[in-house]
Design an enzyme around this catalytic site. Sequence first.
Site, short mmCIF file in Angstrom:
data_model
loop_
_atom_site.label_atom_id
_atom_site.label_comp_id
_atom_site.label_asym_id
_atom_site.label_seq_id
_atom_site.Cartn_x
_atom_site.Cartn_y
_atom_site.Cartn_z
CE LYS A 13 9.72 -19.32 38.66
NZ LYS A 13 8.42 -19.25 39.21
NE ARG A 86 4.04 -22.12 35.65
CZ ARG A 86 4.64 -20.93 35.58
NH1 ARG A 86 5.61 -20.72 34.76
NH2 ARG A 86 4.26 -19.97 36.39
NE ARG A 120 4.76 -11.09 41.44
CZ ARG A 120 5.11 -12.33 41.13
NH1 ARG A 120 6.36 -12.73 41.27
NH2 ARG A 120 4.21 -13.18 40.73
NE ARG A 153 2.49 -11.51 37.06
CZ ARG A 153 3.43 -12.45 37.15
NH1 ARG A 153 4.70 -12.11 37.22
NH2 ARG A 153 3.11 -13.73 37.17
NE ARG A 164 0.48 -17.30 38.80
CZ ARG A 164 1.12 -16.23 39.30
NH1 ARG A 164 0.53 -15.45 40.16
NH2 ARG A 164 2.32 -15.96 38.92
P1 AMP Z 1 5.07 -16.69 35.56
O1 AMP Z 1 5.50 -15.29 35.32
O2 AMP Z 1 6.17 -17.69 35.33
O3 AMP Z 1 4.39 -16.88 36.89
O4 AMP Z 1 3.96 -17.03 34.43
C1 AMP Z 1 2.76 -16.28 34.31
C2 AMP Z 1 1.67 -17.09 33.64
O5 AMP Z 1 2.07 -17.46 32.31
C3 AMP Z 1 1.34 -18.41 34.31
O6 AMP Z 1 0.44 -18.26 35.40
C4 AMP Z 1 0.71 -19.20 33.15
O7 AMP Z 1 -0.61 -18.72 32.87
C5 AMP Z 1 1.61 -18.79 32.00
N1 AMP Z 1 2.79 -19.68 31.89
C6 AMP Z 1 4.10 -19.35 32.09
N2 AMP Z 1 4.91 -20.39 31.90
C7 AMP Z 1 4.10 -21.43 31.56
C8 AMP Z 1 4.32 -22.79 31.24
N3 AMP Z 1 5.56 -23.31 31.27
N4 AMP Z 1 3.26 -23.56 30.94
C9 AMP Z 1 2.01 -23.07 30.91
N5 AMP Z 1 1.71 -21.79 31.21
C10 AMP Z 1 2.74 -20.97 31.53
#
Ligand code: AMP
Length: 205
Positions: A13, A86, A120, A153, A164
């Site tokens: 993404k 999300r 990653r 990470r 996740r």
């Molecule tokens: P990502 O890089 O998009 O995978 O986001 C990393 C982490 O940030 C996720 O695992 C959540 O803990 C938090 N996060 C990101 N976007 C959201 C969202 N829209 N709603 C809730 N938590 C989020």
Amino acid sequence: MKLLIIGPQASGKGTQADLIAKRLGVPHLSSGDLLREEKRSGSPLGNEIAALIDKGELLPDMLVWEMIRKRLAEHPEGWVLDGFPRTTSQAAMLDAYQTPEKVVLLDVQDAVCIDRITGRRVCAACGKDYHIKYKPPKREGVCDNDGKELVQRGDDHPDAVRRRLADYHAKTEPLLHRYQDRLIKIKGDQGIQEVWAEIRKRMGI
Ligand code: AMP
């Protein structure tokens, strides 16, 4: 153009959102990047969210929405939104404010996501992301941008990854139905350039 990109973790993404945003001349807004930036800043809010992010748990809807809303307001010309919404309640908040015109889905099987996540790496200082096999840095273990160390990470560890992916299927996938009239489904388990070529063709950009 106001565009959402949806897909499971490590579906590509962030990479494709960057390419689309550059092509369309609009910003790429990533909720994960904004939250990690806050975490790195060491602010009280950053410390509060750090633990939840590292466990792979979703943050409260309102907290993420406030952060995203500020950025959307700065860019009335359009955006590519990645990582938000999300959940259906987040989608309701977004739609009540500005609804996306197109939604790109990167369709990738869990097994492929897990393989990608294992490799990653991110820069501990600036957050730029790499993959040891598919998107390696010029020098192993070192960021191309600032020469700082690359790390895994916290939420890319196996337990957090499983949590996740389960959240993605249970809470995010239902959004595909909501946006079915503007959905562009892309086969995401191909190389970066192949996915990008398919997106360009399907979107006519
Ligand atoms: P990502 O890089 O998009 O995978 O986001 C990393 C982490 O940030 C996720 O695992 C959540 O803990 C938090 N996060 C990101 N976007 C959201 C969202 N829209 N709603 C809730 N938590 C989020």
